[in-house]
Design a protein around this motif. Structure first.
Motif, mmCIF file in Angstrom:
data_model
loop_
_atom_site.group_PDB
_atom_site.id
_atom_site.type_symbol
_atom_site.label_atom_id
_atom_site.label_comp_id
_atom_site.label_asym_id
_atom_site.label_seq_id
_atom_site.Cartn_x
_atom_site.Cartn_y
_atom_site.Cartn_z
ATOM 1 N N ILE A 60 98.444 42.511 22.119
ATOM 2 C CA ILE A 60 98.118 44.045 22.408
ATOM 3 C C ILE A 60 98.952 45.167 21.483
ATOM 4 N N LEU A 117 96.815 45.357 18.535
ATOM 5 C CA LEU A 117 95.795 46.047 18.666
ATOM 6 C C LEU A 117 96.026 47.815 18.726
ATOM 7 N N ASN A 118 97.071 48.017 19.551
ATOM 8 C CA ASN A 118 97.447 49.262 19.783
ATOM 9 C C ASN A 118 97.581 50.236 18.361
ATOM 10 N N GLY A 144 92.690 45.269 12.309
ATOM 11 C CA GLY A 144 91.203 45.177 12.372
ATOM 12 C C GLY A 144 90.814 43.772 12.056
ATOM 13 N N ALA A 145 91.593 42.994 11.362
ATOM 14 C CA ALA A 145 91.143 41.495 11.175
ATOM 15 C C ALA A 145 92.271 40.599 11.147
ATOM 16 N N ARG A 192 87.065 43.827 18.883
ATOM 17 C CA ARG A 192 87.653 44.748 17.927
ATOM 18 C C ARG A 192 88.282 43.767 16.828
ATOM 19 N N ASP A 197 87.946 44.025 7.990
ATOM 20 C CA ASP A 197 87.930 44.963 9.051
ATOM 21 C C ASP A 197 86.686 45.988 9.003
ATOM 22 N N GLY A 210 86.234 48.135 11.170
ATOM 23 C CA GLY A 210 86.850 49.552 11.878
ATOM 24 C C GLY A 210 85.932 50.102 12.905
ATOM 25 N N PHE A 211 85.566 49.380 13.977
ATOM 26 C CA PHE A 211 85.241 49.869 15.183
ATOM 27 C C PHE A 211 86.137 50.099 16.253
ATOM 28 N N ASP A 212 86.794 51.302 15.753
ATOM 29 C CA ASP A 212 87.627 51.584 16.929
ATOM 30 C C ASP A 212 87.818 53.200 16.853
ATOM 31 N N MET A 214 92.580 44.361 28.003
ATOM 32 C CA MET A 214 94.195 44.126 28.293
ATOM 33 C C MET A 214 94.914 45.175 27.646
ATOM 34 N N GLN A 215 94.628 45.966 27.082
ATOM 35 C CA GLN A 215 95.257 47.009 26.193
ATOM 36 C C GLN A 215 96.046 48.013 26.938
ATOM 37 N N TYR A 216 97.279 48.407 26.803
ATOM 38 C CA TYR A 216 97.957 49.551 27.420
ATOM 39 C C TYR A 216 99.059 49.782 26.555
ATOM 40 N N GLU A 217 99.597 51.109 27.027
ATOM 41 C CA GLU A 217 100.842 51.349 26.229
ATOM 42 C C GLU A 217 101.605 52.570 27.295
ATOM 43 N N SER A 226 99.894 56.837 22.167
ATOM 44 C CA SER A 226 99.030 56.691 21.039
ATOM 45 C C SER A 226 98.671 55.283 20.756
ATOM 46 N N PHE A 227 97.432 54.955 20.840
ATOM 47 C CA PHE A 227 96.853 53.779 20.478
ATOM 48 C C PHE A 227 95.382 53.884 19.984
ATOM 49 N N TYR A 228 95.102 52.673 19.254
ATOM 50 C CA TYR A 228 93.890 52.332 18.838
ATOM 51 C C TYR A 228 92.991 51.563 19.799
ATOM 52 N N GLU A 285 88.957 49.689 20.988
ATOM 53 C CA GLU A 285 87.606 49.322 20.583
ATOM 54 C C GLU A 285 86.808 50.421 20.941
#
Lengths: 354, 121
Positions: free
Chosen positions: A117, A120-121, A125-126, A163, B31, B33-35, B62-65, B74-76, B78
């Motif tokens: 997580i 990803l945050n 990207g890979a 992603r 990558d 870059g789809f985010d 599942m992403q959180y901050e 601040s987060f990236y 999909e």
């Protein structure tokens, strides 16, 4: 006939790319610490590295010398094990602020849900994760009885995210060569989309362990396995770009062999050295970020990578395939550099004669 | 420009477009870059003060901050056609008590900044 034309045009394309010398892919050897002690490690990494991790600000300062960011430019964090660093996410975010993409090569041991997580945050990207066999053979090579389960968990996490563009790499050796079909089925069951197969070159710890190296017959067995796998779309299987494979060239990869080390691929190594792929003999370093401007070194040096005529020595001197191979992968030139360390095509041709 | 077009033509004839999306031997795939970057600040609707410790999560992901001292996050994540974010007070009374809130984002062609106000319970 068509194949010859394609090969000819490809050589022209390769020459043009070499002349262009665009930096598209940059390895950062951000640590040489490692939490595993793999039998085949080419870098002789250890838990307590002689080198301290490179401070993030030193790396970023070097990166900031890059002018005119090329399209698809990617920074690849490698090691050692990059996830041992606590500031990977910080580095990743800093790269994204600059408009760069980034990715990680990991042994998967620390890749749990929380780290997935946070990566990803931070805009990963890979990802590439190593899986070197079924449980017993993987843990043998990785020298750790828990690593297989952790890698499977990492693969499941990576698969769960659309992603991340990720793949699995496997170093094929004596212990896992006959498990490849089962590994493939395992990866498909975990929803993995891409699998790259390597052989192990006899450098680092691998130089002293014959269990790790394939016979010529086994190498051809590996080629045939990949050819067969590529007939199915269930998972994208390919041979790595480690070397030229003659008659198998168009059958085991998406493109012909082209070692882009120092042509499109650069690196910043743990001591600040500027080179190409991290597994290349360190005497080929072209400068150091602590004394030189990184991007000027990239633009103005790297001649030894861009003109490979010097590799036409030893067994390469009289080779009929030299114009397509150009001395094989650059990491095959070590020590005195009087002969190529491994000739993949020789293995294939020797096997055909027997 | 002309040279780029020529490069693509030659690459295309010799094999395929993968020539431009290569992967180093011991490196990762490219990558694509789809985010997008989602950032913002969470404040109290009553006091206007920033709220620390709010869980900002992507629904069905599942992403959180957690928000920081200044209520910032601040987060990236999909890039989809739309994105549902959930703001949750999960630390009981530690940083005040607030009512949870969901926000749906659409038109996600670029990065977004959100100013979120949470009502006190």
């Amino acid at each position: 006939m068509l194949s010859s034309v394609k090969k000819y045009v490809f050589r022209k394309f390769r020459d043009s790319e070499t002349k262009r010398h665009e930096l598209n892919y940059l390895f950062w050897e951000c640590t040489t610490r490692c939490n595993l002690n793999c039998l085949h490690c080419g870098s002789d990494c250890s838990k307590d590295s002689l080198h301290p991790d490179m401070p993030a600000e030193d790396f970023l300062k070097a990166i900031d010398t890059i002018k005119n960011i090329p399209q698809n430019f990617t920074v690849v964090f490698t090691g050692g094990e990059p996830l041992l660093r606590k500031d990977i996410e910080f580095c990743g975010k800093e790269l994204r602020k600059r408009g760069f993409k980034w990715s990680i090569v990991s042994n998967g041991h620390l890749y749990d849900k929380e780290r997935h997580i946070s990566l990803l945050n931070a805009g990963i990207g890979a990802l590439t994760i190593s899986l070197d066999g079924l449980k017993e053979s993987h843990n043998w090579l990785r020298n750790n009885e828990k690593n297989f389960d952790k890698v499977i968990n990492a693969i499941e996490l990576a698969s769960s995210s659309h992603r991340i563009n990720f793949d699995i790499v496997t170093c094929v050796n004596q212990r896992n060569i006959n498990e490849l079909q089962q590994i493939r089925e395992l990866l498909i069951s975990k929803n993995a989309k891409a699998w790259r197969l390597f052989t192990i070159i006899p450098i680092g710890r691998a130089a002293h362990n014959s269990d790790l190296l394939l016979t010529d017959n086994q190498f051809v067995q590996l080629m045939d396995f990949i050819v067969e796998c590529r007939k199915s779309k269930e998972i994208d299987v390919k041979f790595s770009c480690e070397g030229y494979v003659g008659k198998y060239e168009s059958l085991v990869r998406d493109s012909y062999f082209f070692c882009r080390a120092g042509i499109n691929i650069g690196s910043i190594l743990i001591d600040g050295s500027i080179s190409a792929c991290p597994n290349i003999d360190r005497t080929f370093s072209q400068g150091n970020i602590y004394t030189d401007n990184f991007y000027e070194v990239w633009k103005d040096k790297f001649q030894v990578f861009r003109n490979r005529k010097w590799t036409k020595i030893g067994q390469c001197e009289s080779c009929k395939d030299f114009k397509d191979c150009l001395g094989n992968g650059f990491h095959n030139w070590h020590g005195g550099k009087k002969n190529v360390l491994v000739c993949h095509n020789e293995k294939i041709e020797k096997n055909a004669k027997n | 420009m002309k040279r780029n077009i020529l490069r693509k033509i030659i690459g295309g004839i010799s094999l395929t477009s993968v020539m431009f999306v290569f992967q180093a031997c011991y490196g990762t795939p490219q990558d694509f870059g789809f985010d997008l970057l989602v950032q913002g600040q969470v404040k109290s609707k009553t006091s206007g003060l920033p709220i620390k410790g709010i869980k900002v999560s992507v629904v069905n992901n599942m992403q959180y901050e957690m928000t920081d001292e200044e209520g910032r996050f601040s987060f990236y994540t999909e890039r989809f056609g739309s994105l549902k974010l959930r703001f949750q007070d999960i630390d009981s009374t530690e940083n005040g008590l607030y009512i949870n809130k969901d926000t749906i984002l659409t038109d996600l062609d670029r990065n977004v900044y959100l100013a979120i106000d949470l009502e006190e319970k």
